[in-house]
Scaffold this motif. Structure first.
Motif, PDB file in Angstrom:
ATOM      1  N   LEU A   1       5.829   8.649  11.142  1.00 18.21           N
ATOM      2  CA  LEU A   1       5.162   9.599  10.254  1.00 18.21           C
ATOM      3  C   LEU A   1       4.431   8.888   9.119  1.00 18.21           C
ATOM      4  O   LEU A   1       3.322   9.270   8.732  1.00 18.21           O
ATOM      5  CB  LEU A   1       6.160  10.617   9.704  1.00 18.21           C
ATOM      6  N   LYS A   2       5.037   7.848   8.590  1.00 15.88           N
ATOM      7  CA  LYS A   2       4.384   7.095   7.517  1.00 15.88           C
ATOM      8  C   LYS A   2       3.159   6.357   8.035  1.00 15.88           C
ATOM      9  O   LYS A   2       2.159   6.238   7.323  1.00 15.88           O
ATOM     10  CB  LYS A   2       5.361   6.135   6.829  1.00 15.88           C
TER      11      LYS A   2
ATOM     12  N   VAL B   1       8.508  -0.164   3.545  1.00 19.30           N
ATOM     13  CA  VAL B   1       7.471  -0.761   2.714  1.00 19.30           C
ATOM     14  C   VAL B   1       6.307  -1.095   3.652  1.00 19.30           C
ATOM     15  O   VAL B   1       6.521  -1.509   4.794  1.00 19.30           O
ATOM     16  CB  VAL B   1       7.979  -2.006   1.948  1.00 19.30           C
ATOM     17  N   ALA B   2       5.091  -0.849   3.187  1.00 17.59           N
ATOM     18  CA  ALA B   2       3.895  -1.146   3.969  1.00 17.59           C
ATOM     19  C   ALA B   2       2.972  -2.018   3.127  1.00 17.59           C
ATOM     20  O   ALA B   2       2.752  -1.736   1.951  1.00 17.59           O
ATOM     21  CB  ALA B   2       3.195   0.152   4.378  1.00 17.59           C
ATOM     22  N   PHE B   3       2.457  -3.070   3.748  1.00 18.67           N
ATOM     23  CA  PHE B   3       1.626  -4.012   3.015  1.00 18.67           C
ATOM     24  C   PHE B   3       0.557  -4.587   3.926  1.00 18.67           C
ATOM     25  O   PHE B   3       0.673  -4.567   5.151  1.00 18.67           O
ATOM     26  CB  PHE B   3       2.474  -5.137   2.410  1.00 18.67           C
ATOM     27  N   ARG B   4      -0.495  -5.102   3.328  1.00 23.40           N
ATOM     28  CA  ARG B   4      -1.618  -5.663   4.072  1.00 23.40           C
ATOM     29  C   ARG B   4      -1.212  -6.991   4.723  1.00 23.40           C
ATOM     30  O   ARG B   4      -0.565  -7.825   4.086  1.00 23.40           O
ATOM     31  CB  ARG B   4      -2.824  -5.853   3.166  1.00 23.40           C
ATOM     32  N   ASP B   5      -1.620  -7.146   5.973  1.00 24.51           N
ATOM     33  CA  ASP B   5      -1.349  -8.383   6.714  1.00 24.51           C
ATOM     34  C   ASP B   5      -2.161  -9.517   6.094  1.00 24.51           C
ATOM     35  O   ASP B   5      -3.330  -9.324   5.744  1.00 24.51           O
ATOM     36  CB  ASP B   5      -1.727  -8.189   8.179  1.00 24.51           C
ATOM     37  N   ILE B   6      -1.561 -10.686   5.973  1.00 22.05           N
ATOM     38  CA  ILE B   6      -2.279 -11.819   5.361  1.00 22.05           C
ATOM     39  C   ILE B   6      -3.282 -12.451   6.325  1.00 22.05           C
ATOM     40  O   ILE B   6      -4.137 -13.221   5.907  1.00 22.05           O
ATOM     41  CB  ILE B   6      -1.313 -12.891   4.804  1.00 22.05           C
TER      42      ILE B   6
ATOM     43  N   VAL C   1      -8.767  -2.873   8.521  1.00 23.63           N
ATOM     44  CA  VAL C   1      -7.472  -2.336   8.099  1.00 23.63           C
ATOM     45  C   VAL C   1      -6.410  -2.940   9.005  1.00 23.63           C
ATOM     46  O   VAL C   1      -6.462  -2.784  10.228  1.00 23.63           O
ATOM     47  CB  VAL C   1      -7.431  -0.791   8.186  1.00 23.63           C
ATOM     48  N   HIS C   2      -5.494  -3.683   8.419  1.00 27.65           N
ATOM     49  CA  HIS C   2      -4.367  -4.263   9.160  1.00 27.65           C
ATOM     50  C   HIS C   2      -3.173  -4.260   8.210  1.00 27.65           C
ATOM     51  O   HIS C   2      -3.071  -5.092   7.318  1.00 27.65           O
ATOM     52  CB  HIS C   2      -4.681  -5.671   9.646  1.00 27.65           C
ATOM     53  N   ILE C   3      -2.327  -3.274   8.416  1.00 31.34           N
ATOM     54  CA  ILE C   3      -1.185  -3.058   7.534  1.00 31.34           C
ATOM     55  C   ILE C   3       0.103  -3.179   8.337  1.00 31.34           C
ATOM     56  O   ILE C   3       0.184  -2.684   9.471  1.00 31.34           O
ATOM     57  CB  ILE C   3      -1.293  -1.665   6.871  1.00 31.34           C
ATOM     58  N   LEU C   4       1.093  -3.830   7.776  1.00 27.13           N
ATOM     59  CA  LEU C   4       2.411  -3.928   8.392  1.00 27.13           C
ATOM     60  C   LEU C   4       3.315  -2.881   7.757  1.00 27.13           C
ATOM     61  O   LEU C   4       3.392  -2.768   6.529  1.00 27.13           O
ATOM     62  CB  LEU C   4       3.000  -5.321   8.189  1.00 27.13           C
ATOM     63  N   ILE C   5       3.996  -2.118   8.595  1.00 20.71           N
ATOM     64  CA  ILE C   5       4.926  -1.089   8.140  1.00 20.71           C
ATOM     65  C   ILE C   5       6.315  -1.541   8.549  1.00 20.71           C
ATOM     66  O   ILE C   5       6.596  -1.707   9.742  1.00 20.71           O
ATOM     67  CB  ILE C   5       4.564   0.279   8.746  1.00 20.71           C
TER      68      ILE C   5
ATOM     69  N   VAL D   1       0.824  -1.211   0.000  1.00 26.36           N
ATOM     70  CA  VAL D   1       0.000   0.000   0.000  1.00 26.36           C
ATOM     71  C   VAL D   1       0.858   1.260   0.000  1.00 26.36           C
ATOM     72  O   VAL D   1       0.364   2.339  -0.317  1.00 26.36           O
ATOM     73  CB  VAL D   1      -0.986   0.033   1.188  1.00 26.36           C
ATOM     74  N   TYR D   2       2.143   1.119   0.369  1.00 29.94           N
ATOM     75  CA  TYR D   2       3.051   2.270   0.381  1.00 29.94           C
ATOM     76  C   TYR D   2       4.482   1.747   0.320  1.00 29.94           C
ATOM     77  O   TYR D   2       4.807   0.718   0.900  1.00 29.94           O
ATOM     78  CB  TYR D   2       2.874   3.111   1.656  1.00 29.94           C
ATOM     79  N   GLU D   3       5.331   2.528  -0.381  1.00 31.90           N
ATOM     80  CA  GLU D   3       6.754   2.189  -0.427  1.00 31.90           C
ATOM     81  C   GLU D   3       7.553   3.440  -0.732  1.00 31.90           C
ATOM     82  O   GLU D   3       7.139   4.274  -1.539  1.00 31.90           O
ATOM     83  CB  GLU D   3       7.023   1.124  -1.490  1.00 31.90           C
TER      84      GLU D   3
END
Length: 113
Positions: free
Chosen positions: A66-67, A26-31, A37-41, A19-21
Protein backbone atom coordinates in the motif's frame (compact mmCIF):
# COMPACT_ATOMS: atom_id res chain seq x y z
CA UNK A 1 20.81 -7.37 12.68
CA UNK A 2 23.12 -4.71 13.98
CA UNK A 3 25.42 -4.66 10.92
CA UNK A 4 22.67 -4.70 8.26
CA UNK A 5 22.86 -1.64 5.98
CA UNK A 6 19.09 -1.17 5.77
CA UNK A 7 18.66 -1.66 9.53
CA UNK A 8 21.22 1.11 10.04
CA UNK A 9 19.34 3.39 7.64
CA UNK A 10 16.05 2.63 9.44
CA UNK A 11 17.70 3.48 12.78
CA UNK A 12 19.14 6.71 11.26
CA UNK A 13 22.71 5.55 11.84
CA UNK A 14 23.34 6.10 8.12
CA UNK A 15 21.82 9.09 6.37
CA UNK A 16 19.69 8.68 3.27
CA UNK A 17 17.29 10.71 1.15
CA UNK A 18 14.11 9.62 2.93
CA UNK A 19 10.87 10.23 1.02
CA UNK A 20 8.51 8.45 3.44
CA UNK A 21 8.62 7.00 6.94
CA UNK A 22 6.16 5.60 9.46
CA UNK A 23 6.30 3.12 12.34
CA UNK A 24 6.68 0.10 10.00
CA UNK A 25 8.63 1.24 6.94
CA UNK A 26 11.15 3.70 5.61
CA UNK A 27 11.45 4.66 1.94
CA UNK A 28 14.46 6.40 0.46
CA UNK A 29 16.03 7.19 -2.90
CA UNK A 30 18.41 4.58 -4.31
CA UNK A 31 22.00 5.82 -4.49
CA UNK A 32 22.42 4.13 -7.90
CA UNK A 33 19.10 4.82 -9.64
CA UNK A 34 18.18 2.99 -12.84
CA UNK A 35 15.37 5.44 -13.66
CA UNK A 36 14.36 9.00 -12.74
CA UNK A 37 12.36 7.58 -9.82
CA UNK A 38 14.08 4.74 -7.96
CA UNK A 39 13.02 4.40 -4.36
CA UNK A 40 13.71 1.57 -1.92
CA UNK A 41 10.87 0.67 0.44
CA UNK A 42 12.20 -1.14 3.48
CA UNK A 43 10.53 -2.57 6.59
CA UNK A 44 12.03 -1.37 9.85
CA UNK A 45 11.99 -4.90 11.24
CA UNK A 46 14.71 -7.15 9.82
CA UNK A 47 13.35 -9.80 7.46
CA UNK A 48 15.92 -11.21 5.03
CA UNK A 49 13.70 -11.49 1.96
CA UNK A 50 10.20 -12.14 0.71
CA UNK A 51 10.66 -15.90 1.17
CA UNK A 52 11.11 -15.32 4.90
CA UNK A 53 7.77 -13.55 5.33
CA UNK A 54 5.47 -15.54 7.60
CA UNK A 55 1.95 -15.21 8.96
CA UNK A 56 3.33 -12.87 11.63
CA UNK A 57 4.25 -10.45 8.82
CA UNK A 58 0.79 -10.32 7.20
CA UNK A 59 0.14 -6.70 8.23
CA UNK A 60 3.66 -5.62 7.26
CA UNK A 61 3.43 -7.24 3.80
CA UNK A 62 0.18 -5.47 2.99
CA UNK A 63 1.50 -2.22 4.41
CA UNK A 64 4.58 -2.35 2.15
CA UNK A 65 2.43 -2.74 -0.97
CA UNK A 66 0.00 0.00 0.00
CA UNK A 67 2.83 2.40 0.77
CA UNK A 68 4.46 1.60 -2.58
CA UNK A 69 1.22 2.65 -4.30
CA UNK A 70 1.02 5.85 -2.23
CA UNK A 71 4.66 6.76 -2.89
CA UNK A 72 4.17 6.17 -6.63
CA UNK A 73 1.25 8.59 -6.55
CA UNK A 74 3.25 11.17 -4.60
CA UNK A 75 6.18 10.83 -7.04
CA UNK A 76 3.86 11.38 -10.00
CA UNK A 77 4.41 8.01 -11.69
CA UNK A 78 1.17 6.19 -10.90
CA UNK A 79 -0.63 7.27 -14.08
CA UNK A 80 2.20 6.52 -16.51
CA UNK A 81 3.18 3.31 -14.72
CA UNK A 82 5.99 1.91 -12.63
CA UNK A 83 7.68 -1.32 -11.60
CA UNK A 84 7.79 -2.78 -8.09
CA UNK A 85 10.54 -5.39 -7.63
CA UNK A 86 11.76 -7.49 -4.74
CA UNK A 87 14.81 -9.63 -5.48
CA UNK A 88 14.96 -12.86 -3.49
CA UNK A 89 18.19 -14.66 -2.66
CA UNK A 90 21.27 -15.19 -4.82
CA UNK A 91 19.66 -16.42 -8.05
CA UNK A 92 17.02 -13.70 -7.78
CA UNK A 93 19.70 -11.02 -7.71
CA UNK A 94 19.40 -10.05 -4.03
CA UNK A 95 22.44 -8.08 -2.92
CA UNK A 96 21.35 -6.77 0.48
CA UNK A 97 19.73 -9.40 2.67
CA UNK A 98 17.01 -7.23 4.14
CA UNK A 99 13.59 -7.35 2.49
CA UNK A 100 13.05 -4.33 0.26
CA UNK A 101 11.08 -3.26 -2.76
CA UNK A 102 12.46 -1.18 -5.62
CA UNK A 103 9.88 1.32 -6.86
CA UNK A 104 11.08 2.26 -10.34
CA UNK A 105 9.51 4.65 -12.85
CA UNK A 106 9.61 7.98 -14.60
CA UNK A 107 10.53 6.54 -18.01
CA UNK A 108 9.43 3.63 -20.20
CA UNK A 109 10.79 0.37 -18.77
CA UNK A 110 11.75 -2.63 -20.90
CA UNK A 111 10.22 -6.06 -20.56
CA UNK A 112 11.69 -8.74 -18.33
CA UNK A 113 13.25 -11.82 -19.90
Amino acid sequence: MSDCLFCKIARKEISSAIVYEDELVVAFRDINPVAPVHILIVPKVHVENIADLGEEHRELAGHLLLKAREIAEKEGISESGYRLVSNCRKDGGQEIYHLHFHLIGGRPLGKFA
